[in-house]
Design a protein around this motif. Structure first.
Motif, PDB file in Angstrom:
ATOM      1  N   TYR A  52       0.867  -0.190  14.912  1.00  0.00           N
ATOM      2  CA  TYR A  52      -0.234  -0.427  13.847  1.00  0.00           C
ATOM      3  C   TYR A  52      -0.394   1.181  13.182  1.00  0.00           C
ATOM      4  O   TYR A  52      -0.226   1.160  11.998  1.00  0.00           O
ATOM      5  CB  TYR A  52      -1.721  -0.532  14.420  1.00  0.00           C
ATOM      6  N   CYS A  93      -3.841   5.839   3.957  1.00  0.00           N
ATOM      7  CA  CYS A  93      -4.490   5.253   2.546  1.00  0.00           C
ATOM      8  C   CYS A  93      -4.273   3.836   2.259  1.00  0.00           C
ATOM      9  O   CYS A  93      -3.932   3.354   1.342  1.00  0.00           O
ATOM     10  CB  CYS A  93      -3.745   6.046   1.215  1.00  0.00           C
ATOM     11  N   GLY A  94      -4.103   3.221   3.323  1.00  0.00           N
ATOM     12  CA  GLY A  94      -3.375   1.801   3.544  1.00  0.00           C
ATOM     13  C   GLY A  94      -4.379   0.667   3.559  1.00  0.00           C
ATOM     14  O   GLY A  94      -4.021  -0.719   3.476  1.00  0.00           O
ATOM     15  N   THR A  95      -5.764   0.798   3.932  1.00  0.00           N
ATOM     16  CA  THR A  95      -6.488  -0.416   3.952  1.00  0.00           C
ATOM     17  C   THR A  95      -7.020  -0.744   2.623  1.00  0.00           C
ATOM     18  O   THR A  95      -7.954  -0.380   1.927  1.00  0.00           O
ATOM     19  CB  THR A  95      -7.527  -0.082   4.805  1.00  0.00           C
ATOM     20  N   CYS A 101      -1.458 -11.451   3.103  1.00  0.00           N
ATOM     21  CA  CYS A 101      -2.716 -11.806   3.405  1.00  0.00           C
ATOM     22  C   CYS A 101      -3.097 -12.939   2.511  1.00  0.00           C
ATOM     23  O   CYS A 101      -3.998 -13.859   3.078  1.00  0.00           O
ATOM     24  CB  CYS A 101      -3.369 -10.415   2.958  1.00  0.00           C
ATOM     25  N   ASN A 133       3.572   0.361   8.010  1.00  0.00           N
ATOM     26  CA  ASN A 133       2.699  -0.052   6.722  1.00  0.00           C
ATOM     27  C   ASN A 133       1.705  -1.190   6.743  1.00  0.00           C
ATOM     28  O   ASN A 133       2.233  -1.976   7.451  1.00  0.00           O
ATOM     29  CB  ASN A 133       3.653  -0.258   5.561  1.00  0.00           C
ATOM     30  N   ALA A 134       0.702  -1.476   6.132  1.00  0.00           N
ATOM     31  CA  ALA A 134      -0.264  -2.245   6.146  1.00  0.00           C
ATOM     32  C   ALA A 134       0.613  -3.469   5.624  1.00  0.00           C
ATOM     33  O   ALA A 134       1.444  -3.444   4.752  1.00  0.00           O
ATOM     34  CB  ALA A 134      -1.191  -1.856   5.316  1.00  0.00           C
ATOM     35  N   THR A 189       0.650  -1.243   0.128  1.00  0.00           N
ATOM     36  CA  THR A 189       0.091  -0.001   0.005  1.00  0.00           C
ATOM     37  C   THR A 189       0.807   1.488  -0.096  1.00  0.00           C
ATOM     38  O   THR A 189       0.303   2.547  -0.126  1.00  0.00           O
ATOM     39  CB  THR A 189      -1.005   0.164   1.302  1.00  0.00           C
ATOM     40  N   HIS A 211      -7.281  -6.862   3.335  1.00  0.00           N
ATOM     41  CA  HIS A 211      -7.024  -6.683   4.997  1.00  0.00           C
ATOM     42  C   HIS A 211      -7.995  -6.996   5.831  1.00  0.00           C
ATOM     43  O   HIS A 211      -8.058  -7.781   6.661  1.00  0.00           O
ATOM     44  CB  HIS A 211      -6.523  -5.341   5.011  1.00  0.00           C
ATOM     45  N   LYS A 212      -9.311  -6.527   5.240  1.00  0.00           N
ATOM     46  CA  LYS A 212     -10.641  -6.843   5.993  1.00  0.00           C
ATOM     47  C   LYS A 212     -10.787  -8.141   6.033  1.00  0.00           C
ATOM     48  O   LYS A 212     -11.418  -8.934   6.977  1.00  0.00           O
ATOM     49  CB  LYS A 212     -11.802  -5.982   5.494  1.00  0.00           C
ATOM     50  N   LYS A 229      -6.908   0.357  17.110  1.00  0.00           N
ATOM     51  CA  LYS A 229      -6.841   1.128  15.776  1.00  0.00           C
ATOM     52  C   LYS A 229      -6.593   2.573  15.849  1.00  0.00           C
ATOM     53  O   LYS A 229      -6.023   3.059  14.976  1.00  0.00           O
ATOM     54  CB  LYS A 229      -7.944   0.701  14.764  1.00  0.00           C
ATOM     55  N   ARG A 249      -2.330   2.254   7.304  1.00  0.00           N
ATOM     56  CA  ARG A 249      -3.461   1.976   7.046  1.00  0.00           C
ATOM     57  C   ARG A 249      -4.652   3.208   7.117  1.00  0.00           C
ATOM     58  O   ARG A 249      -5.528   3.542   6.483  1.00  0.00           O
ATOM     59  CB  ARG A 249      -4.136   0.812   7.702  1.00  0.00           C
TER      60      ARG A 249
END
Length: 396
Positions: free
Chosen positions: A268, A82-84, A279, A272-273, A75, A88-89, A262, A79
């Motif tokens: 966190y 601009c990283g999610t 994942c 970085n994500a 990313t 990831h979810k 979070k 997060r």
């Protein structure tokens, strides 16, 4: 930089080496697995945390490749900026559902998960009661928190109760008991049934680091708390061992706890994500571990551990007792542990000597680790090499 600085560093390295405490890096020239390439030749691998044998599994590899092809290398940000990504979810939901929690927060490493759990949730009015043999990451996480610290002797329930009594007497607002689910150097499983009873008695929370349990201990491999048949408040873990062998950590908890982490957990917020490839591989590993194939792998893993433990004990080696697939071969002397590991590599078996500061002084060892991917023939070959090296070095 001043010459004196470099001279001091050189002298310190020389002292480490003279004590037999140097930890060599050996370059692996193949995928992780029960057999690997080291120095251009095939050796048996008995030191990886590859419990279910999924680190080199083609399905896990391809799932990572597919995720990277779709989502890119990463990313390029943390997060909250601009990283999610959707993946990831998906991974958060997958691990939370697998372990039976409301929600999950992901970290770049399990070290970061343990480093980030305490400070956002507990303050100076609270107390952390920590097992004396907890992983270094828990110790560092506790140090970052302003809560009052108490320590109990490893799995000593009388001492744990004494520390809980003291914390209550000192007026603690909230108390959290922190423990490894399985202690990585010894293979001991925490007495979580007794911990749960004491937590209920003293109105305490329980945090368990299940890095060496998730995927293979307990029903469906849900971890040490499932193995002991209890519920806990927080579980930290990794995707870098049984669940694919890549990297990345997590904390499972309630939705509100995860929501606060979070907002406040520094590892966190400022890392970085997790890479999409990690994942993807991790989700495929969770799929395998949670199903019928996972049951078969777990059965083979513990059969392998039983075979290795039995044959090594019969040969006269000093083993720590237990049921975990971590099986330490106790040697005592740091240099002997390094010499033993080097001789084993010459005989075609890759193991590592552990010594201070990773383990206490005088408790040096070869920590062997079984995998579901090992065959009985490979286990027997490793035992034969141990016997040969042990006789040569006067261990047995």
């Amino acid at each position: 930089m001043p010459d004196a600085f470099h001279a001091r560093i050189t002298a310190e390295l020389a002292d480490i080496d003279a004590q037999g405490l140097t930890k060599p890096e050996r370059v692996i020239q193949s995928r992780q697995g029960p057999e690997i390439q080291v120095g251009g030749r095939r050796v048996l691998n008995f030191c990886a945390n590859n419990y279910l044998g999924l680190a080199g599994d083609e399905r896990v590899v391809q799932a990572g490749i597919a995720a990277q092809e779709r989502w890119g290398a990463g990313t390029a940000s943390v997060r909250f900026i601009c990283g999610t990504l959707e993946i990831h979810k998906e991974l958060e939901h997958a691990i939370a559902d697998y372990l039976g929690f409301e929600d999950t927060i992901l970290f770049a490493a399990a070290f970061d998960a343990n480093g980030g759990i305490f400070e956002p949730l507990f303050g100076a009015e609270d107390a952390i009661v920590s097992d004396s043999l907890n992983h270094a990451s828990i110790i560092d996480g506790v140090r970052l928190c302003k809560a009052k610290r108490y320590r109990f002797a490893n799995s000593d329930m009388a001492d744990l109760e004494a520390q809980l009594k003291q914390a209550r007497a000192d007026g603690a607002r909230d108390i959290i008991i922190a423990t490894d689910g399985a202690f990585s150097m010894d293979g001991y499983i925490a007495k979580l049934g007794e911990v749960r009873a004491l937590a209920d008695k003293y109105d305490a929370l329980i945090m368990v680091d299940d890095c060496h349990a998730t995927g293979f201990l307990g029903p469906q491999g849900k971890g040490s708390f499932a193995h002991c048949g209890v519920k806990v408040d927080f579980v930290t873990g990794t995707f870098g061992k049984a669940l694919g062998g890549a990297m990345g950590g997590f904390i499972c908890a309630t939705k509100d706890v995860v929501a606060l982490l979070k907002q406040r957990a520094r590892p966190y917020l400022f890392s970085n994500a997790l890479a999409p490839a990690v994942c993807g591989s991790s989700m495929e590993a969770i799929r395998i571990a949670s199903g019928e194939e996972g049951d078969k792998l777990r059965s083979q893993l513990f059969a392998n551990a039983e075979r290795f433990r039995g044959k090594m004990a019969e040969a006269g080696f000093n083993l720590l007792p237990g049921e975990h697939p971590i099986i330490p071969v106790m040697l005592g002397d740091a240099k002997l542990a390094q010499d033993m590991a080097a001789r084993m590599l010459e005989l075609g078996v890759y193991v590592i000597g552990f010594s201070f500061p990773v383990v206490p002084r005088g408790a040096a060892r070869i920590r062997t680790q079984m995998s579901a991917a090992h065959t009985f023939d490979q286990i027997d070959e490793a035992v034969e090499a141990f016997i040969k090296a042990g006789l040569e070095l006067g261990v047995i």
